[in-house]
Design a protein around this motif. Structure first.
Motif, PDB file in Angstrom:
ATOM      1  N   UNK A 201      55.293 122.426   5.657  1.00  0.00           N
ATOM      2  CA  UNK A 201      55.970 123.218   4.529  1.00  0.00           C
ATOM      3  C   UNK A 201      55.161 123.071   3.319  1.00  0.00           C
ATOM      4  N   UNK A 202      53.964 123.675   3.551  1.00  0.00           N
ATOM      5  CA  UNK A 202      53.209 123.795   2.541  1.00  0.00           C
ATOM      6  C   UNK A 202      52.127 122.687   1.927  1.00  0.00           C
ATOM      7  N   UNK A 203      52.650 121.430   2.625  1.00  0.00           N
ATOM      8  CA  UNK A 203      51.727 120.255   2.010  1.00  0.00           C
ATOM      9  C   UNK A 203      50.527 120.293   2.958  1.00  0.00           C
ATOM     10  N   UNK A 204      49.222 120.040   2.253  1.00  0.00           N
ATOM     11  CA  UNK A 204      47.831 120.108   2.968  1.00  0.00           C
ATOM     12  C   UNK A 204      47.552 118.468   3.054  1.00  0.00           C
ATOM     13  N   UNK A 205      47.961 117.662   2.583  1.00  0.00           N
ATOM     14  CA  UNK A 205      47.500 115.994   2.740  1.00  0.00           C
ATOM     15  C   UNK A 205      48.681 115.420   3.756  1.00  0.00           C
ATOM     16  N   UNK A 206      48.050 115.016   4.830  1.00  0.00           N
ATOM     17  CA  UNK A 206      48.786 114.420   5.948  1.00  0.00           C
ATOM     18  C   UNK A 206      48.372 113.224   6.362  1.00  0.00           C
ATOM     19  N   UNK A 207      49.222 112.273   6.895  1.00  0.00           N
ATOM     20  CA  UNK A 207      48.628 111.026   7.447  1.00  0.00           C
ATOM     21  C   UNK A 207      47.943 111.050   9.014  1.00  0.00           C
ATOM     22  N   UNK A 208      46.883 110.482   9.281  1.00  0.00           N
ATOM     23  CA  UNK A 208      46.448 110.518  10.617  1.00  0.00           C
ATOM     24  C   UNK A 208      46.440 109.302  11.411  1.00  0.00           C
ATOM     25  N   UNK A 209      46.414 109.353  12.659  1.00  0.00           N
ATOM     26  CA  UNK A 209      46.035 108.067  13.284  1.00  0.00           C
ATOM     27  C   UNK A 209      46.501 108.061  14.769  1.00  0.00           C
ATOM     28  N   UNK A 210      46.605 106.853  15.400  1.00  0.00           N
ATOM     29  CA  UNK A 210      46.924 106.978  16.907  1.00  0.00           C
ATOM     30  C   UNK A 210      48.121 106.171  16.955  1.00  0.00           C
ATOM     31  N   UNK A 211      48.797 106.564  18.050  1.00  0.00           N
ATOM     32  CA  UNK A 211      50.030 105.453  18.512  1.00  0.00           C
ATOM     33  C   UNK A 211      49.826 105.303  20.232  1.00  0.00           C
ATOM     34  N   UNK A 212      50.458 104.474  20.362  1.00  0.00           N
ATOM     35  CA  UNK A 212      50.515 104.151  21.783  1.00  0.00           C
ATOM     36  C   UNK A 212      51.570 103.438  22.111  1.00  0.00           C
ATOM     37  N   UNK A 213      51.919 103.269  23.689  1.00  0.00           N
ATOM     38  CA  UNK A 213      52.995 102.274  24.006  1.00  0.00           C
ATOM     39  C   UNK A 213      52.740 102.026  25.440  1.00  0.00           C
ATOM     40  N   UNK A 214      53.576 101.014  26.037  1.00  0.00           N
ATOM     41  CA  UNK A 214      53.581 100.723  27.617  1.00  0.00           C
ATOM     42  C   UNK A 214      55.106 100.653  27.716  1.00  0.00           C
ATOM     43  N   UNK A 215      55.408 100.805  28.947  1.00  0.00           N
ATOM     44  CA  UNK A 215      56.730 100.466  29.452  1.00  0.00           C
ATOM     45  C   UNK A 215      56.929  99.569  30.620  1.00  0.00           C
ATOM     46  N   UNK A 216      57.586  99.811  31.766  1.00  0.00           N
ATOM     47  CA  UNK A 216      57.561  98.866  32.912  1.00  0.00           C
ATOM     48  C   UNK A 216      55.989  98.679  33.330  1.00  0.00           C
ATOM     49  N   UNK A 217      55.357 100.074  33.430  1.00  0.00           N
ATOM     50  CA  UNK A 217      53.882  99.980  33.850  1.00  0.00           C
ATOM     51  C   UNK A 217      53.199  99.792  32.527  1.00  0.00           C
ATOM     52  N   UNK A 218      52.003  99.286  32.639  1.00  0.00           N
ATOM     53  CA  UNK A 218      50.906  99.101  31.236  1.00  0.00           C
ATOM     54  C   UNK A 218      49.635  99.144  31.586  1.00  0.00           C
ATOM     55  N   UNK A 219      48.681  99.131  30.459  1.00  0.00           N
ATOM     56  CA  UNK A 219      47.304  99.144  30.491  1.00  0.00           C
ATOM     57  C   UNK A 219      46.909  99.067  29.133  1.00  0.00           C
TER      58      UNK A 219
END
Ligand SMILES: [Ca+2]
Ligand SMILES: [Ca+2]
Length: 244
Positions: A201-219
């Motif tokens: 919506x016109x905003x040029x400054x954004x947050x950035x990074x990484x997300x992750x998760x595990x469930x029944x299986x994992x690493x």
């Protein structure tokens, strides 16, 4: 002198790991790497850099990502750029949504990060998200993990949980709205979409990074900084990588 200048420019371009806001299970591993999830069931981890990226500038980032050593593990890592009203505290649903998205594209509820764009490195097949049987890379928007297209090197046995680091590079050019993504030096995604106006919506400054998760299986899942270059600065030498 030239080397000193290059070194100065390079290090002033690095985002700096102390500036990542970590949440969930995320933990600093060493000077370069941040663990997103341990090799355990039902955990989430997020790391957002505290300095926003400016989409009116061209930039390129380079990270190595590690997605585990069990082909039957889960769930994967997502690179996110967002302007969610929760700011640095934004998070999505665990498990197959990798702390980025929501369970269903068709039902808007629960936790998801939006407005946003994301690149998922998905290591587990989930029918709700239209995943192929193989591990894959896909472009995502506005907190939904559902995708129609994906990249798996045309290999139904494509596997990212091979106990190796994988090189992830992303380049944004605001002049032609070009977003390009490479994995291990192969182009895995390219688009020409006006992200500033169509997503943010016109905003040029954004947050950035990484997300992750595990469930029944994992690493075990983590990322390591390799390079950050803004094209407003002179060309700088990429960081030395082990094995190069
Ligand atoms: Ca796999
Ligand atoms: Ca999945």
């Amino acid at each position: 002198m030239k080397i000193l200048l290059l070194a100065f420019l390079f290090f002033t371009c690095l985002p700096g790991y102390s500036q990542f806001k970590l949440s969930g299970a995320a933990q600093r591993m060493n000077a370069d790497c941040i663990m997103l999830t341990p090799d355990e069931q039902y955990v989430r981890g997020l790391a957002f850099h505290t300095t926003k990226v400016d989409l009116s500038n061209q930039f390129e980032i380079e990270f190595d990502i590690y997605l585990g050593n069990k082909d039957e593990g889960a769930d994967g890592i997502v690179f996110v750029m967002h302007n969610d009203p929760r700011g640095f505290n934004a998070y999505g649903t665990w498990g197959e949504c990798m702390s980025y998205g929501r369970w269903s594209k068709f039902y808007v509820s629960g936790d998801f990060i939006s407005p946003s764009i994301a690149i998922e490195f998905d290591t587990y097949e989930n029918f709700r998200q239209n995943d192929p049987t193989s591990d894959h890379i896909a472009y995502l928007e506005n907190g939904t993990n559902y995708h129609e297209v994906y990249w798996n090197s045309n290999n139904k046995n494509f596997n990212l949980e091979d106990d190796l680091m994988h090189n992830f590079r992303l380049n944004w050019n605001p002049k032609n709205h070009q977003l390009q993504v490479w994995l291990d030096r192969q182009k895995v995604y390219e688009s020409n979409k006006d992200l500033v106006n169509e997503i943010f919506a016109g905003e040029t400054q954004v947050i950035w990074g990484f997300t992750a998760s595990t469930g029944r299986a994992h690493n075990l899942q983590y990322f390591c900084l390799r390079r950050w270059a803004k094209y407003t600065l002179p060309q700088v030498k990429p960081a030395e990588k082990e094995g190069d």
